[in-house]
Every structure is written in C-alpha cells, then in structure tokens.
Design a protein around this motif. Sequence first.
Motif, mmCIF file in Angstrom:
data_model
loop_
_atom_site.group_PDB
_atom_site.id
_atom_site.type_symbol
_atom_site.label_atom_id
_atom_site.label_comp_id
_atom_site.label_asym_id
_atom_site.label_seq_id
_atom_site.Cartn_x
_atom_site.Cartn_y
_atom_site.Cartn_z
ATOM 1 N N LYS A 1 42.086 52.653 17.971
ATOM 2 C CA LYS A 1 40.502 52.152 17.871
ATOM 3 C C LYS A 1 39.663 53.032 18.653
ATOM 4 O O LYS A 1 38.576 53.710 18.097
ATOM 5 C CB LYS A 1 40.301 50.819 17.884
ATOM 6 C CG LYS A 1 40.924 49.785 17.106
ATOM 7 C CD LYS A 1 40.297 48.409 17.121
ATOM 8 C CE LYS A 1 41.125 47.337 16.156
ATOM 9 N NZ LYS A 1 40.672 45.865 16.205
ATOM 10 N N TYR B 1 44.989 49.132 11.898
ATOM 11 C CA TYR B 1 45.112 47.987 10.912
ATOM 12 C C TYR B 1 46.619 48.106 10.339
ATOM 13 O O TYR B 1 47.424 46.988 9.987
ATOM 14 C CB TYR B 1 44.076 48.128 9.653
ATOM 15 C CG TYR B 1 44.361 46.997 8.730
ATOM 16 C CD1 TYR B 1 43.999 45.859 8.749
ATOM 17 C CD2 TYR B 1 45.149 47.326 7.426
ATOM 18 C CE1 TYR B 1 44.449 44.641 7.937
ATOM 19 C CE2 TYR B 1 45.477 46.586 6.519
ATOM 20 C CZ TYR B 1 45.032 44.957 6.775
ATOM 21 O OH TYR B 1 45.261 44.058 5.856
ATOM 22 N N ARG B 2 47.079 49.328 9.970
ATOM 23 C CA ARG B 2 48.360 49.531 9.670
ATOM 24 C C ARG B 2 49.488 48.902 10.566
ATOM 25 O O ARG B 2 50.509 48.222 10.315
ATOM 26 C CB ARG B 2 48.817 50.887 9.387
ATOM 27 C CG ARG B 2 50.174 51.169 8.779
ATOM 28 C CD ARG B 2 50.333 52.591 8.888
ATOM 29 N NE ARG B 2 49.347 53.336 7.533
ATOM 30 C CZ ARG B 2 48.900 54.322 7.732
ATOM 31 N NH1 ARG B 2 49.125 55.179 8.738
ATOM 32 N NH2 ARG B 2 48.199 54.845 6.560
ATOM 33 N N GLN C 1 48.962 46.905 13.286
ATOM 34 C CA GLN C 1 48.902 45.248 13.280
ATOM 35 C C GLN C 1 49.891 44.437 12.160
ATOM 36 O O GLN C 1 50.309 43.764 12.490
ATOM 37 C CB GLN C 1 47.345 44.896 13.188
ATOM 38 C CG GLN C 1 47.224 43.450 13.139
ATOM 39 C CD GLN C 1 47.040 42.951 14.602
ATOM 40 O OE1 GLN C 1 46.540 43.430 15.408
ATOM 41 N NE2 GLN C 1 47.708 41.913 14.831
ATOM 42 N N GLN C 2 49.696 45.010 11.087
ATOM 43 C CA GLN C 2 50.424 44.337 9.910
ATOM 44 C C GLN C 2 51.704 44.412 10.000
ATOM 45 O O GLN C 2 52.474 43.357 9.763
ATOM 46 C CB GLN C 2 49.841 44.964 8.505
ATOM 47 C CG GLN C 2 48.441 44.437 8.101
ATOM 48 C CD GLN C 2 48.087 43.119 7.978
ATOM 49 O OE1 GLN C 2 47.573 42.505 8.557
ATOM 50 N NE2 GLN C 2 48.363 42.647 6.730
#
Length: 745
Positions: free
Chosen positions: A283, A292-293, A295-296
């Motif tokens: 970030k 985001y990728r 994290q998922q």
Amino acid sequence: MYHKKFTLHAPYEPAGDQAQAMAALSRGIETGKEHQVLLGVTGSGKTYTMAKVIEATQRPTLVIAHNKTLAAQLYQEFRDFFPDNAVSYFVSYYDYYQPEAYIPSTDTYIEKEATINDEIDKLRLATTTNLLTRSDVIIVASVSAIYNLGSPIEYGSQTLELVEGEIIPRKSLLLQLSNLQYERSDADLRRGTYRVRGDTIQLWPAYESVALKLELAGDSIEHIAWIDPITGTTTKPDKVITTGAASRFTIFPAKHYLAGVKDQTAALQTIEQDLALQIAALKKQERLVEAYRLQQKVTYDLDMIREFGFTNGIENYSRYFDGRKPGQPPFTLLDYFSENVRRQKIKTFLTLVDESHITLPQIGGMHRGDRARKETLIQFGFRLPSALDNRPLDLPEFQERTPQNIYISATPGKIELGLTQNKIVEQVVRPTGLLDPVIQLRPSQGQIENLVLEILSRKLRKERVLVTTLTKRMAEALTEFLNTPAKVYNLVAAHNKKKQEQTADTPLIRYDSVPTNKLEIGPIPSHLHSSTEVGELSPTDDELPKVAYLHSDIETLERSDILDDLRKGVYDVLVGINLLREGLDLPEVSLVAILDADKEGFLRSVTSLVQTMGRAARHEQGSVLLYADRMTKSMRQAIEETTRRRELQLAFNQKHNITPAGVQKPIKQRMLPKLAPQGKKQKEAEKRKRESSEYSLQDIESLTPLDRKKYAKHLRKKMQQAVKSMAFEQAAEIRDILVTLETGK
C-alpha cells in the motif's frame, strides 16, 4: 529400528582394474575423505564398483543422477545387486508440471498445474519412511533430492502406533488418521485412504502396496492383518515398511508437507503478522490491487490450514512450520539422511554423484531460475516473501549436507577435480578387455557420401551406427535422406563409377598411428585424413539402412522404444544431437560418426566428444569418424585422452593375455506395451484431429458464463502456443472460436 547389513548379490567377481578402484575408494571413505573422483570409462562397470564400495563400507547411500531416465536405470541395477536391502527411487512425482508464475508484460497469471504420478508418490513416501526406520538404505534420486521436503523430525514424530490389544476409542483413532492426512473413502480403498465397515477399518498406507485390516471390539484393536487392497483377502507381503514386532504397526503420514498441531498456532500467527507487513509495504508503494490480491489468497490458505491442516501450495509456508529463519535453507532429502544417521547411531552416510560433470553444475544452477520466478510473484501480490524459502539448495549448501562424496564420470568436470586437487581414482580397463575405439579423421567435404558408404558396410555386418549432428533440422534431413532408397542408390552408383575409374590405391593412414603430441591446433594436414577402402557396392532393398532420429522432441518413453529397436535391428542407424551420450548402453553399435566435429562449442566440447565417442566402446570393432577440416583444442584433447586410455587397455590385455570380447546384454522388457508404429504424416494428422475435437464449438452453447471465461482462457493459451510453434492455421482456427465464444456470434 531395523538393522541389517548390506549384502551384494552378483554372478561375477571384480575384473579389469575394478578391484583396485574399489579398494582405493573404500579406503578413502574409511579414512574420512570428503571428496573422491572415480574416472570410469564407458562399460567399465562403475555401478558394480559402487555397489562393492557400499558393501565394504556399510553406509546408507544416496545415489544422485541428473535425470529420471538415468536414475531409473541405476535404481534397477542397485535393486538387483541388493535384493535383501531397502533400495528406493526418489524423483519428481510430476508427470506434468507447470509452476506458478506471473508475466507482468502481458498481465498473465499462470496457475500451478501438475499431474502427479501415483506410483512415484508412493516410492517417495517409501523412501522417507525407510530412512526413518532402517540403516540398510540406498536411495537413487534425481535433483529432486535438493528440493523442499518438509522437516524429517516433524514427519517422523507424527506417527501412529497400532498394537493388537491396544485400547483406543474409535473416534480418536479416526481423528489421528485424519491428522496424518489419510482421507476417508467409503466407496473405494485407495492409497492414502481408509475405509470403515462396521467394526472393521481398512487402511492403505501411502507408501505400501498392501493395506491393513483393523478389527475392533469396542474401544480395543482385536486383530491387525495385511490384506490385498483390491480383493480384501489376507496376504503375506514380501516386503513392508510399517511392520515392527509381530503385532505392532507404525503408520507414517500420507503426505510430506504437514502443519504440525503443536506449532500450528504460533506459525499461523507469524504468517498473519508477515501478511500485515507485506500489505502495508504494498500500500505504501500504492499497489492496492496487489495488496488486495495478497490479502485474499493468504487468508484463504490460512482458513484451509486451520480446518484441514493442509492447503494446496502449503510448501510456500514451510518456513513457518519448520521453524526456519528467513533465508535459511529448506529441509530436503539430505536432512532425512542426517536424521537416519542420528537415529541409527552410525558415523555418516555416503553420496555417489553419477555423471558428476553434468549433475554438479545442474545442482548449482537450479535455485537461480526458481528465485527469479518467485520474486515476480511476490512483487505482484501472489505470494508472501517467505515463498523464497521454499527453494532448491545451491551447490555450497548441497556440499555442506553431504559429508562424504564420490563423483563418478568418464569425463570429470572442473568442480569435482577442484574439490580433490585433481587427484582421481581411475577405472580405465574394462572387464571384457574391450578397447576404446579407433579414431579416424575425414574431411567435411563429401561427409554425407562417405558416411553412407560406412553405414552400408556396417549394415552388411549387422552392426549399428550412431550419428551426431549440430541441429534438429540436420538430424531430420539426414534421416530423410538415408531413408530415401533412390538417393542412396544414386550415391552408390556414383561411388562404383569412381572405383571403376580408379587407377592406383591411395595409401591409407589411420589416425591412431600418428603421435598426438605432434599435432598442432589448426588445419588438419591431409596425411592425417584417413579412410577405409570400400569396394564396389550393389545393395539390395533389404540391405539399405533403416534410420531414425532421436532428439528432445521425442517423448521419453518413445526414446526408450527407439533405442530398443536399434538393438533389435528394427533400425540400423540413429541420428541425434546431444542425446547419444551419458547412460546409453548399446553393445551393437560399432561406429559413431560425428559430423562437423570442428564446430567448437558445447556440443563439440572435450566432454561431449569423449562421451559421444565412448558409445562405440561396447563393440570389439568400435571406431569413431570425426568429420572436420581443422583441429580444435577440444578435438585434440578428446583424441589424446581416448588414445591414452586405449594404450593403457592394450597394455593390460597384453600383460594378462586377454582377448577383447563383445558385450552380450539382454534387452529389458518394455514397461508399457508399444503402440503400432506411425509415420510422421499420420502422427500429424491424428494430432490435428485431436486438436480439432478439443476446440469444437458444438458444446459452447451449454457452457455457463464462468465456464466460458475459463474455456476462453484455455484457448487463448493454446493459440499463443500455436503461434510460437508457427502453426498459424491452427492458431487462426482457435482465434475464430474465441471470437464466437466471447461475442456469441
């Protein structure tokens, strides 16, 4: 623990200079030498020598080779030498493997795809189980031995002891089997599964060919027996790994990668902490999509580990569960050997590096490509930085973990010679008395015509020929030429005409009669060009050579079939590039022809030339033709070394009154039935037919939107592959289907 001595079974005794090589190597091991080199020529019985060294030193042994085919050959030989001991086979268990990767330039993510060979998976698990339970272990492995395998302590500690009469609640027993990654399968019993039928549990250990039947009485194990997993009938297996005492059985995990119950909580907390740090770093770089990728993906993996103790790709988190620090090397098969030494209370283990001139550089280079691929995955949010620690060892790490090594090669390389200060043990004399081949030089002008005449003369004597070219295109073109009767007949007719017009014989000088130390690097003097007198020829159709080519486009199993067909006489000639070197044992080959021998480079290096010429050393009439116009440094060194060996062999034969005898070696039965032979055009037609059906439009209407998306991705990948292969018609067909698929028109 299981203790048994290595006992070698062989129908012959040491011959040639095998005895002195065995004694020297065994003495080196007993005195603690870390590195030794065995220079053993082709056909000198290096494997038998190594087997005698193992028997003499009584050390657990790792034999490492540079490819699966050679490893399989060595495994079979050592298994025959030591039928009463634990000889295991450890190679990559993938029939097909596409590693996880990301290509930033095209924004293409490639998921990990793999097809696991169930039998090889069983052999791998049997390997590690053997290492944790017995001392008489020989493991024949490929470079898979330097890849992450999980902690041997963790694997060895998570076992289940089954004892007749033991009191254990049924629910607890099934839970322990699940913790060991055994799956419940009530429909059919498969390796690595268990089946419950009333008061009976059938368990198939992942590393065995037989299953266990547990008969329960309440919370007590009343009886345990081995059964045939197919029929369910009681059996008495020849060899099993899990048996301890008569009524005690130790069950090892069904997978190498496990998340241990004790360390799981701490490991998962550390993964979550590293995830938070990496997301913050992404970030900060304003890489929100990547954050985001990541994290998922990691959250999903953690949920899977919490629920099932396992997830696909768990090896990328192995550092956390192994308790390793960042950058610390992973646990590999070598650590299982160290654990074997600790458990068995023995000095150390032995490592035999076969074809070391190839295997050592291969070990040294494996980790670089792996690291480059994973750095890209980490940068774009597909993996945590800890994925870098799931890697192969580099060469220094390999050497640190192998305390005593013997490097075996006909052409030792710089690495192993440097480790031994150029001190080697030689095994140059063959037990059969066979000599290294006679070498002749021929000019490159007219090399094809001359080669055809030589092939025809060998064909009449029912001998075989190997020919090496520089490129695949040359190999295929030469094969097509030799398989065209009209072209061969025209060449023979031209030869016969020259013979009829010949007025006087030209003196013939063989190269081996000229002192090699007087040769200068540069153009080859005409008096060194030699030839064999070939009279007029009139071959019939049956006497024309049958030729096949052999290169990397030929599938592995088909290569073995082609080599067997050469020995049987289905083919008389094989044309290849760099596959006619290490590991080929073809006693029927009397001639090796090397085209363009003066094109200095990898394919015409000293090592390549010596190894290739050695393919003719199994025949009493073995000879080599070097087609060249200049003497390169590699040619000179290769010729000098081959001539030196030949002189030593001649002297030994004369001293001991030995007459060279050809090798008689049976052709091993095929592992799989061979399909009917196909011509090249037929194969291409069938391939197009298969591809046409694969890309058919008939079922597109029935696909869901998600399935259409997946299918489009698959087709686009196939289209790109077709373009790279210059199969533009096929690529255009796939493109048209893609348009219809994506637009609905």
